[in-house]
Every structure is written in C-alpha cells, then in structure tokens.
Scaffold this motif. Structure first.
Motif, PDB file in Angstrom:
ATOM      1  N   HIS A 199       0.804  -1.224   0.000  1.00 29.17           N
ATOM      2  CA  HIS A 199       0.000   0.000   0.000  1.00 29.17           C
ATOM      3  C   HIS A 199       0.838   1.276   0.000  1.00 29.17           C
ATOM      4  O   HIS A 199       0.274   2.371  -0.076  1.00 29.17           O
ATOM      5  N   ILE A 200       2.149   1.146   0.118  1.00 32.66           N
ATOM      6  CA  ILE A 200       3.025   2.318   0.117  1.00 32.66           C
ATOM      7  C   ILE A 200       2.971   2.961  -1.260  1.00 32.66           C
ATOM      8  O   ILE A 200       3.036   2.244  -2.254  1.00 32.66           O
ATOM      9  N   PRO A 201       2.792   4.257  -1.409  1.00 30.46           N
ATOM     10  CA  PRO A 201       2.859   5.367  -0.461  1.00 30.46           C
ATOM     11  C   PRO A 201       1.503   5.916  -0.036  1.00 30.46           C
ATOM     12  O   PRO A 201       1.436   7.005   0.507  1.00 30.46           O
ATOM     13  N   ASP A 202       0.411   5.194  -0.261  1.00 26.93           N
ATOM     14  CA  ASP A 202      -0.937   5.696   0.055  1.00 26.93           C
ATOM     15  C   ASP A 202      -1.206   5.611   1.555  1.00 26.93           C
ATOM     16  O   ASP A 202      -1.525   4.548   2.092  1.00 26.93           O
ATOM     17  N   ARG A 203      -1.095   6.751   2.253  1.00 25.09           N
ATOM     18  CA  ARG A 203      -1.229   6.791   3.714  1.00 25.09           C
ATOM     19  C   ARG A 203      -2.586   6.265   4.173  1.00 25.09           C
ATOM     20  O   ARG A 203      -2.677   5.534   5.154  1.00 25.09           O
ATOM     21  N   THR A 204      -3.644   6.608   3.453  1.00 25.05           N
ATOM     22  CA  THR A 204      -4.987   6.164   3.834  1.00 25.05           C
ATOM     23  C   THR A 204      -5.098   4.647   3.736  1.00 25.05           C
ATOM     24  O   THR A 204      -5.626   3.993   4.636  1.00 25.05           O
ATOM     25  N   ALA A 205      -4.566   4.090   2.660  1.00 24.61           N
ATOM     26  CA  ALA A 205      -4.605   2.633   2.474  1.00 24.61           C
ATOM     27  C   ALA A 205      -3.732   1.920   3.506  1.00 24.61           C
ATOM     28  O   ALA A 205      -4.107   0.860   4.017  1.00 24.61           O
ATOM     29  N   ILE A 206      -2.591   2.513   3.828  1.00 24.45           N
ATOM     30  CA  ILE A 206      -1.708   1.912   4.839  1.00 24.45           C
ATOM     31  C   ILE A 206      -2.429   1.868   6.185  1.00 24.45           C
ATOM     32  O   ILE A 206      -2.418   0.845   6.874  1.00 24.45           O
ATOM     33  N   THR A 207      -3.050   2.966   6.550  1.00 28.90           N
ATOM     34  CA  THR A 207      -3.752   3.026   7.831  1.00 28.90           C
ATOM     35  C   THR A 207      -4.897   2.020   7.870  1.00 28.90           C
ATOM     36  O   THR A 207      -5.090   1.329   8.882  1.00 28.90           O
ATOM     37  N   ALA A 208      -5.642   1.894   6.785  1.00 32.07           N
ATOM     38  CA  ALA A 208      -6.726   0.912   6.722  1.00 32.07           C
ATOM     39  C   ALA A 208      -6.172  -0.503   6.840  1.00 32.07           C
ATOM     40  O   ALA A 208      -6.746  -1.352   7.534  1.00 32.07           O
ATOM     41  N   CYS A 209      -5.057  -0.744   6.184  1.00 25.84           N
ATOM     42  CA  CYS A 209      -4.410  -2.057   6.256  1.00 25.84           C
ATOM     43  C   CYS A 209      -3.987  -2.363   7.690  1.00 25.84           C
ATOM     44  O   CYS A 209      -4.230  -3.458   8.194  1.00 25.84           O
ATOM     45  N   LEU A 210      -3.363  -1.395   8.349  1.00 24.21           N
ATOM     46  CA  LEU A 210      -2.928  -1.603   9.735  1.00 24.21           C
ATOM     47  C   LEU A 210      -4.126  -1.871  10.636  1.00 24.21           C
ATOM     48  O   LEU A 210      -4.072  -2.746  11.505  1.00 24.21           O
ATOM     49  N   ARG A 211      -5.213  -1.163  10.428  1.00 25.87           N
ATOM     50  CA  ARG A 211      -6.425  -1.383  11.234  1.00 25.87           C
ATOM     51  C   ARG A 211      -6.963  -2.801  11.033  1.00 25.87           C
ATOM     52  O   ARG A 211      -7.429  -3.428  11.973  1.00 25.87           O
ATOM     53  N   SER A 212      -6.908  -3.259   9.793  1.00 27.51           N
ATOM     54  CA  SER A 212      -7.454  -4.596   9.499  1.00 27.51           C
ATOM     55  C   SER A 212      -6.579  -5.709  10.070  1.00 27.51           C
ATOM     56  O   SER A 212      -7.029  -6.842  10.199  1.00 27.51           O
ATOM     57  N   LYS A 213      -5.345  -5.384  10.427  1.00 31.55           N
ATOM     58  CA  LYS A 213      -4.421  -6.398  10.945  1.00 31.55           C
ATOM     59  C   LYS A 213      -3.966  -6.071  12.359  1.00 31.55           C
ATOM     60  O   LYS A 213      -2.858  -6.406  12.768  1.00 31.55           O
ATOM     61  N   GLN A 214      -4.833  -5.455  13.145  1.00 30.10           N
ATOM     62  CA  GLN A 214      -4.456  -5.011  14.488  1.00 30.10           C
ATOM     63  C   GLN A 214      -3.943  -6.136  15.367  1.00 30.10           C
ATOM     64  O   GLN A 214      -3.060  -5.928  16.183  1.00 30.10           O
ATOM     65  N   ASP A 215      -4.479  -7.323  15.203  1.00 23.95           N
ATOM     66  CA  ASP A 215      -4.048  -8.436  16.045  1.00 23.95           C
ATOM     67  C   ASP A 215      -2.605  -8.850  15.769  1.00 23.95           C
ATOM     68  O   ASP A 215      -1.975  -9.503  16.589  1.00 23.95           O
ATOM     69  N   ARG A 216      -2.043  -8.450  14.618  1.00 15.67           N
ATOM     70  CA  ARG A 216      -0.668  -8.809  14.258  1.00 15.67           C
ATOM     71  C   ARG A 216       0.313  -7.648  14.406  1.00 15.67           C
ATOM     72  O   ARG A 216       1.489  -7.793  14.097  1.00 15.67           O
ATOM     73  N   LEU A 217      -0.151  -6.500  14.875  1.00 10.94           N
ATOM     74  CA  LEU A 217       0.703  -5.320  15.013  1.00 10.94           C
ATOM     75  C   LEU A 217       1.578  -5.400  16.258  1.00 10.94           C
ATOM     76  O   LEU A 217       1.216  -6.043  17.236  1.00 10.94           O
ATOM     77  N   SER A 218       2.702  -4.686  16.209  1.00 12.48           N
ATOM     78  CA  SER A 218       3.525  -4.540  17.401  1.00 12.48           C
ATOM     79  C   SER A 218       2.724  -3.760  18.436  1.00 12.48           C
ATOM     80  O   SER A 218       1.771  -3.046  18.106  1.00 12.48           O
TER      81      SER A 218
END
Length: 99
Positions: free
Chosen positions: A60-79
């Motif tokens: 999703h780089i460099p689309d900040r909105t898409a990156i943030t949505a991706c991170l939200r969808s994978k919260q259980d795998r985030l640091s």
C-alpha cells in the motif's frame, strides 16, 4: 426624529451582534479539532508503525490512507507500539466525531 434615531441605533446594534456571532462561528470552525484519523501522523507515530507497515502493508506504500486501513485490518498482528498508535487514532476519532 427621535424615533428614527432609535430605529437606526437598533439596526446598527443588530448588525453588530450579527457580526459578533458570525465571527465566533468562524473562529469555532477554524480551531475545531481535526479527526484523529484524518491528521498526518507524527514522527513518533510513523516510527512506531514503520516496521509493521513494511512487514504487513508494504503493497500500500505510499498511500497513507490505504496503509492506515491495512494496519487497522491487521491489528491483532501489530507490534504493541503500533497497536497503541492505531487504537489512539481510532479513539480520538470516536470522541471528536460522535454526534
């Protein structure tokens, strides 16, 4: 003559109050907080999530909105640090965006 002056004074006073109300409304809009989701991430937030972005959402780089949505969808795998940043942005949005 006196009545005409009173009417003119009343009209001026009315316009004066209208201008004050308009000025206050504009000031309120201008200083209203931006939704936490919509604001640009700080350097600390970027640093906290950089590893997770490259590990989980690099497509999703460099689309900040898409990156943030991706991170939200994978919260259980985030640091832990990135999860804190993402959940903080979500909580900020709920408190400032609720009606």
């Amino acid at each position: 003559m006196v009545q005409k002056q009173r009417i003119q004074s009343a009209l001026r006073l009315r316009l004066y109050y209208r201008d004050i109300a308009l000025g206050l409304a504009m000031a309120t809009v201008m200083i209203a907080p931006v939704n936490a989701r919509d604001r640009t991430p700080t350097a600390e937030e970027k640093e906290a999530c950089m590893g997770d972005v490259f590990r989980l959402c690099s497509s999703h780089i460099p689309d900040r909105t898409a990156i943030t949505a991706c991170l939200r969808s994978k919260q259980d795998r985030l640091s832990q640090q990135c999860r804190y940043v993402i959940s903080g942005r979500d909580i900020g949005n709920k408190s400032s965006g609720s009606k």
